[in-house]
Scaffold this active site. Structure first.
Site, PDB file in Angstrom:
ATOM      1  N   CYS A  85     104.955  14.236  91.932  1.00 10.60           N
ATOM      2  CA  CYS A  85     105.321  14.756  90.612  1.00 10.60           C
ATOM      3  C   CYS A  85     106.419  15.826  90.731  1.00 10.60           C
ATOM      4  O   CYS A  85     107.547  15.476  91.072  1.00 10.60           O
ATOM      5  CB  CYS A  85     104.074  15.246  89.898  1.00 10.60           C
ATOM      6  SG  CYS A  85     104.288  15.226  88.117  1.00 10.60           S
ATOM      7  N   HIS A 179      99.813  11.598  90.735  1.00  8.12           N
ATOM      8  CA  HIS A 179      99.063  12.618  91.491  1.00  8.12           C
ATOM      9  C   HIS A 179      97.907  11.998  92.286  1.00  8.12           C
ATOM     10  O   HIS A 179      96.781  11.976  91.798  1.00  8.12           O
ATOM     11  CB  HIS A 179      98.454  13.631  90.506  1.00  8.12           C
ATOM     12  CG  HIS A 179      99.449  14.524  89.857  1.00  8.12           C
ATOM     13  ND1 HIS A 179      99.734  15.787  90.316  1.00  8.12           N
ATOM     14  CD2 HIS A 179     100.229  14.339  88.777  1.00  8.12           C
ATOM     15  CE1 HIS A 179     100.641  16.352  89.543  1.00  8.12           C
ATOM     16  NE2 HIS A 179     100.964  15.490  88.591  1.00  8.12           N
ATOM     17  N   GLU A 181      96.290  13.232  94.608  1.00 10.94           N
ATOM     18  CA  GLU A 181      95.319  14.279  94.980  1.00 10.94           C
ATOM     19  C   GLU A 181      94.272  14.500  93.895  1.00 10.94           C
ATOM     20  O   GLU A 181      93.294  15.192  94.124  1.00 10.94           O
ATOM     21  CB  GLU A 181      96.053  15.591  95.305  1.00 10.94           C
ATOM     22  CG  GLU A 181      96.622  16.368  94.125  1.00 10.94           C
ATOM     23  CD  GLU A 181      97.880  15.753  93.505  1.00 10.94           C
ATOM     24  OE1 GLU A 181      98.282  14.644  93.901  1.00 10.94           O
ATOM     25  OE2 GLU A 181      98.440  16.391  92.601  1.00 10.94           O
TER      26      GLU A 181
END
Ligand code: GLN
Length: 197
Positions: A85, A179, A181
């Site tokens: 991002c 994302h 994560e």
């Protein structure tokens, strides 16, 4: 023992540190994950992750801390670096919608549009297709930048939302609009970490 640094100036740093720890564990690799804030910590580093957040702030702080130049040099020398991002924006060669003060690593041969998804579709989750997995991956997009053009043959698509490229790889570098994560699937982190092994 590998040592992965997550650039921790702003953004979702903790989530990346946790995801990287889990991915190392899944791979059975002994390693430490460090919160990277100063150039001195780059000594002996095996890979770097640049998290999502706000690229204007990350840009300001990466210059102020003196990390911009050494990280760029390491990227040029082949150190694995993954940006997600805002981290993708930081890695890109060309950024549409950058502020005049913004500085970038300019390592990845892509043009990105910083705030492409606009206000209406600020954030969404959608299954994406990865080049290295048969299963779909949960793509979390938060005010995501958009990869609008691949600028050289060196850069290869590795993730798609429908027929649109949302993730790329260029030798030691990975840049993603989404994302990884923020999901329970560590597949993308594991794929990235294999670059060190
Ligand atoms: N568009 C944002 C920026 O310019 C990035 C958003 C994000 O990382 N979630 O920094």
């Amino acid at each position: 023992m590998v040592r992965v640094g997550v650039i921790g100036l702003q953004g979702d740093v903790n989530e990346h540190i946790e995801a990287t720890r889990k991915a190392l564990e899944n791979l059975g690799v002994a390693g430490e994950v460090v919160w990277l804030r100063k150039p001195e910590q780059l000594e002996g580093i095996s890979a770097i992750i640049i998290p999502g957040g706000e690229s204007t702030t990350i840009s300001q702080l990466i210059v102020k801390t003196g990390l911009l130049k050494p990280v760029k040099r390491l990227g040029e020398e082949g150190l694995p670096i993954m940006g997600t991002c805002a981290g993708l924006i930081m890695l890109s060669k060309e950024v549409i919608g950058a502020t005049p003060e913004q500085r970038f690593l300019e390592l990845l041969d892509v043009r990105v549009n910083r705030n492409a998804y606009g206000r209406q579709v600020d954030s969404f989750e959608a299954p994406i297709k990865l080049a290295f997995s048969d299963d779909s991956f949960p793509g979390v997009f938060i005010r995501a930048p958009r990869i609008v053009e691949l600028l050289s043959e060196r850069v290869k698509p590795i993730a798609w939302l429908g027929d649109r490229v949302v993730g790329v790889e260029q030798d030691n570098l990975i840049g993603l609009e989404f994302h990884p994560e923020l999901t329970d699937d560590m597949g993308v982190h594991e794929y990235f970490l294999k670059k060190i092994l």
